[in-house]
Design a protein around this motif. Structure first.
Motif, PDB file in Angstrom:
ATOM      1  N   LYS A 560       0.672  -1.324   0.005  1.00 50.35           N
ATOM      2  CA  LYS A 560      -0.175  -0.090  -0.058  1.00 50.35           C
ATOM      3  C   LYS A 560       0.729   1.330   0.110  1.00 50.35           C
ATOM      4  CE  LYS A 560      -3.886   2.198   0.021  1.00 50.35           C
ATOM      5  NZ  LYS A 560      -4.894   2.115  -0.735  1.00 50.35           N
ATOM      6  N   GLU A 563       2.192   1.970  -3.390  1.00 50.52           N
ATOM      7  CA  GLU A 563       1.278   2.199  -4.443  1.00 50.52           C
ATOM      8  C   GLU A 563       0.800   3.705  -4.073  1.00 50.52           C
ATOM      9  OE1 GLU A 563      -2.607   0.281  -3.562  1.00 50.52           O
ATOM     10  OE2 GLU A 563      -3.715   2.118  -3.808  1.00 50.52           O
ATOM     11  N   THR A 610      -1.338   8.518   3.160  1.00 50.44           N
ATOM     12  CA  THR A 610      -2.188   7.616   3.990  1.00 50.44           C
ATOM     13  C   THR A 610      -3.509   7.956   4.513  1.00 50.44           C
ATOM     14  OG1 THR A 610      -0.857   7.464   6.079  1.00 50.44           O
ATOM     15  CG2 THR A 610       0.078   5.926   4.286  1.00 50.44           C
ATOM     16  N   ASP A 613      -5.801   8.851   2.021  1.00 49.22           N
ATOM     17  CA  ASP A 613      -6.466   7.638   1.472  1.00 49.22           C
ATOM     18  C   ASP A 613      -7.254   6.853   2.255  1.00 49.22           C
ATOM     19  OD1 ASP A 613      -6.189   5.508  -0.669  1.00 49.22           O
ATOM     20  OD2 ASP A 613      -5.531   4.416   1.205  1.00 49.22           O
TER      21      ASP A 613
END
Ligand code: AMP
Length: 940
Positions: A560, A563, A610, A613
């Motif tokens: 993650k 990404e 993060t 997200d």
């Protein structure tokens, strides 16, 4: 300006060589309103060149100079006085009439009847006199074109006009708005004032409701005065019309679509507002006077600082009201209110400010005296801080504590002159005329709603008692208080007026007074419009009752992170970056792939990625925050071809959390207070304020002392604001080294906030995530780095980030044999790397180094776990870069001593005590730095 056009016209004109001054005046009137001059002249002026087709005013002086030049060039001689083909006396007078109107618009407020006590010394304003304009009562019967004067008629006799101008501009309202350059705004205000001569018809119901407000204002103070004689209540008396004013304002706001109103005010009249506007139960207030208090609050606060929340019924539906808590420091609550409003607007996705209304209530001395007022005006139209305009009300009681002489309190004519910096209209109003007060209040709100700008109402009143009720005002304001003693209260004056005009009977007034008193006796809510709170839009309950060590899961998969790292490094193809930034972004691609260790900037940006997200919003402001003072963040990219900006963080995924990042106005006090207001109104957004250099935060010391460190203890208000304060001794001198860590540590108690000094990219990553993810909301004070942003040892792996833990303590990282260790050095921040590098250079194995990454709340258990490994060591050192009287040594050594093994000795290695935070000479800095590192590593 085309000389030839002008010349051609001049040559053919009957004015050639004539009265340039006359034409100039005519032109002046034309500029103000083209319709105000006769057709013939208008068509002449219409032919004159324009700037941008509209902005005639901007080349006004050029044109005027042309008139002068041409007059000088032309044949001598004056225009005929009358008759013939020249300008007639009638034309000349017509111009003078238009100038008279203009004079009233500009300066009428200087002759307005504003002071209830009649003490103001008003200067004579000759522009408002007929003779100044070569007019006299002999002209009263002559009809003149009134130009743009918005009375609804094209012409008026001079007599009618003069009276009308006096009624409009020199009655109970003094309107200052001609400093506004925007013609639409000026015309709008003129229309509203002139069409009703600043006095609308008010129906009986509204009159009674105004009277009720005054009855309540007066009744409340009298009641408190008799029941709790001598107790401080900071009475509103004299400014009573604030109560009907606020009620009318809220009601009008609700009718016009507002869903929430946030009010900020100092202590004067606050109890009255709490009970008579917000509907605080009087019995609760009386209990507070009797000494009872809310046991759930820690330290608590005096009753005239308390905030309150309720709902208020309006014809447009219920409106949520929030009165902000505030300290005694006047004016500082204003940016807090603005921040709170911005948070509520963001939550309601309302960009134009229509859903939430900020009202700030100022004192006359304070609004003129305190710099934070200027800061908030400056912020009022900026991207990051605008709230669609604030209604600013000055309770102008013409005295500040004991200072009332104008020449002592300010250098401006009015206390409100500061508002002109943003061209805000200012309505001065006599508080003894409550109908005028209500009229300007609605006008001000409509202006704010239409133009989304600040507007000021200067409620000119007086203070019936001393600064507080135990004060003796006659000692310092003898004449004023002789007047006040004889002056009837506003309720009495207005009731008499209504009785005289037949709107109410005397016995009905008496009934209102006794009913209000009975309601207080009964202890019930006295605000008819009060409704239980349902309209506020955020639930704080998930955030209540947690301490800093509340468990949370901060881990995140490496895939993650990769990404998100890829997304963070993408930007449009046709978006050329500056070469250094491009290199940095290329490096970040490698960091995201795991091919290169992560640096600070990448880890910090990744933390934000993060968080958004995950659907959480982020707001970051500070001086230079987009790029970062030290060129490390680059969260906002700038195209080198067209200066367009792009934020990769806003393009993580379609349904991501919102991230707003603004370079702030160059202020600390108002901006930090704004962010405090934001964070106390919005627990779900990670709110961050960053200082350019850490010590600049001391420009916001009042926010740190009065709100951030103590707001929860005093008022039970949680706040998750993060302060990033660059700190570190790198030889940059006294002003750029220290974020004054000692000041923050000195304010630590009751787990009021966290003070962290992260030393690696993974630590900043996990610290920011912890602050966002944990349900606890407490301020986070961060000593953030400068040189560590690029230090080759201050790097982290994706694995370290992914772990999801902020290590409050980091033990020895080198592979030292524990038994060989004879000394343990504890430290925080950048000095760690100096120690580590020197120890490695020395090839020393007898000194271990421990980093404290959270200084408060002191992570006792974690420190003990690390210390345990060295329980045999008796020689412990606290090493810091800061002088001995600064940094963590004095404030935290009791924690250090408590943590080291029993019988061990703790000594200090660092700079000597110093009055200045750091030396200004790099060579001295280097010597000091070497000495303190050597001292820490040398076992004697
Ligand atoms: P407000 O919208 O500010 O009127 O707040 C409504 C209610 O939310 C308050 O009465 C409190 O119960 C709660 N609340 C608001 N702000 C905070 C805060 N910063 N901390 C804790 N509770 C809050």
């Amino acid at each position: 300006m085309q000389q030839s056009v002008m010349k051609a016209w001049w040559d053919s004109s009957h004015m050639a060589g004539g009265n340039a001054a006359y034409v100039e005046e005519l032109y002046e009137a034309y500029l103000d309103d083209p319709n105000s001059v006769p057709d013939e002249w208008r068509s002449v002026f219409d032919q004159l060149p324009k700037v941008d087709g509209v902005e005639l005013e901007s080349n006004h002086s050029d044109i005027r100079n042309q008139f002068r030049t041409l007059a000088a060039l032309g044949p001598l001689g004056r225009a005929p006085k009358s008759g013939g083909d020249g300008a007639s006396v009638g034309d000349e007078k017509q111009v003078k009439v238009l100038q008279l109107i203009n004079a009233f618009r500009f300066r009428g407020h200087q002759h307005a009847n504003l002071d209830p006590l009649g003490l103001w010394q008003q200067e004579r304003v000759r522009d408002l006199e007929l003779s100044h304009h070569n007019l006299s009562q002999n002209d009263f019967d002559t009809h003149y074109n009134v130009g743009s004067y918005a009375i609804g008629k094209d012409t008026l006799s001079l007599g009618e006009l003069y009276k009308s101008l006096n009624r409009t501009y020199c009655g109970s309202i003094g309107a200052e708005y001609m400093h506004i350059t925007d013609t639409e705004q000026k015309r709008w205000i003129q229309q509203r004032l002139e069409s009703v001569e600043a006095k609308p018809t008010i129906d009986r119901d509204e009159k009674i409701s105004i009277l009720k407000g005054l009855v309540a204002a007066d009744g409340m103070e009298k009641y408190l005065g008799s029941k709790f004689t001598g107790a401080k209540r900071f009475s509103l008396e004299g400014g009573d019309s604030l109560i009907p004013m606020l009620k009318s304002l809220i009601s009008h706001a609700g009718t016009n679509g507002a869903k929430e109103v946030v009010v900020g005010m100092a202590h004067r009249g606050r109890l009255n507002v709490l009970v008579n506007v917000l509907g605080k139960n009087p019995s609760v207030l009386f209990d507070e006077f009797s000494g009872k208090h809310d046991e759930s609050l820690g330290a608590g606060d005096v009753k005239y600082h308390a905030g309150y929340s309720s709902d208020f019924a309006t014809p447009g539906g219920n409106v949520h009201l929030a009165l902000a808590f505030n300290p005694s420091h006047l004016e500082i609550v204003n940016p807090v209110v603005m921040g709170s409003v911005r948070a509520r607007l963001d939550r309601r996705q309302c960009e134009d400010g229509s859903a939430v209304l900020p009202i700030t209530i100022h004192g006359d001395s304070a609004i003129a005296g305190q710099g934070v007022v200027q800061e908030t005006f400056n912020m009022s139209q900026t991207r990051g801080f605008k709230v669609g305009g604030t209604i600013r009300i000055v309770v102008n009681n013409q005295v500040g504590f004991t200072t009332s002489k104008t020449e002592d309190t300010r250098s401006t004519q009015y206390c409100t002159d500061i508002a002109k910096m943003v061209q805000a209209p200012i309505f001065h109003v006599n508080a003894d005329d409550p109908e005028a007060v209500v009229f300007v209040t609605k006008l001000a709100l409509d202006y704010r709603n239409k133009f989304k700008r600040d507007v000021v109402i200067d409620l000119v009143c007086y203070r019936r008692h001393g600064h507080n009720e135990a004060d003796e005002p006659n000692a310092t304001q003898p004449l004023m208080y002789q007047k006040i003693k004889k002056h009837p209260v506003p309720r009495q004056l207005y009731a008499d007026q209504l009785v005289a005009e037949g709107s109410i009977e005397k016995h009905e007034v008496d009934k209102l007074v006794s009913e209000y008193r009975a309601a207080l006796d009964h202890g019930a809510c006295v605000v008819e419009e009060w409704r239980p709170m349902t309209e506020h839009s955020v639930d704080w309950s998930p955030f209540l009752g947690h301490d800093w060590d509340v468990p949370y899961d901060g881990s995140i998969a490496i895939e993650k992170l990769k990404e998100l790292g890829q997304k963070l490094t993408q930007y449009p193809e046709d978006f050329p970056l500056q070469s250094r930034v491009k290199k940095l972004y290329t490096d970040r691609v490698n960091m995201a792939n795991g091919d290169k260790p992560l640096d600070w900037g990448m880890a910090e940006n990744l933390a934000y990625a993060t968080i958004v997200d995950n659907g959480t919003d982020i707001r970051i402001t500070g001086q230079d925050s987009g790029r970062g003072t030290f060129f490390h963040r680059h969260a906002v990219l700038h195209s080198q071809s067209d200066a367009d900006t792009y934020m990769p963080l806003q393009n993580i995924k379609p349904e991501q959390g919102k991230i707003e990042l603004y370079d702030s106005v160059l202020s600390e006090e108002a901006v930090m207070a704004f962010e405090y207001g934001y964070a106390t109104a919005e627990p779900t957004t990670l709110t961050i304020w960053e200082a350019q250099f850490g010590d600049f935060a001391n420009g916001a010391q009042v926010v740190i002392d009065q709100f951030l460190s103590s707001g929860e203890a005093k008022w039970g208000r949680l706040c998750g604001l993060t302060l990033l304060l660059p700190h570190g001794y790198e030889g940059q001198g006294p002003e750029h080294s220290s974020a004054r860590l000692e000041r923050f540590l000195q304010l630590c108690a009751d787990h009021n906030w966290q003070v962290c000094v992260p030393s690696t990219p993974s630590q900043v990553f996990n610290m920011l995530r912890r602050q966002a993810i944990r349900p606890m909301r407490k301020p986070l004070i961060v000593m953030s780095p400068k040189s560590l942003l690029r230090h080759p040892l201050a790097v982290s792996s994706l694995e370290e980030l992914s772990e999801g833990v902020y290590h409050n303590v980091i033990g020895e990282i080198d592979d030292l044999a524990t038994k060989d260790v004879k000394r343990v050095v504890m430290c925080s921040g950048k000095v760690y790397y100096d120690l580590l590098e020197q120890r490695r250079k020395n090839e020393q194995t007898d000194v271990a180094i421990i980093r404290l990454e959270q200084l408060y709340p002191f992570p006792k258990q974690e420190v003990e776990a690390v210390v345990k490994q060295f329980s045999h060591v008796k020689d412990w050192v606290w090493c810091q870069e800061e002088p001995q009287n600064q940094g963590a040594w004095y404030c935290s050594q009791h924690h250090f001593r408590d943590a080291i093994p029993e019988g061990a000795k703790l000594t200090y290695a660092g700079r000597e005590a110093s009055a200045s935070p750091a030396v200004g000479y790099i060579s001295v800095h280097n010597q000091q730095q070497k000495a303190l590192v050597d001292d820490a590593l040398t076992i004697k």
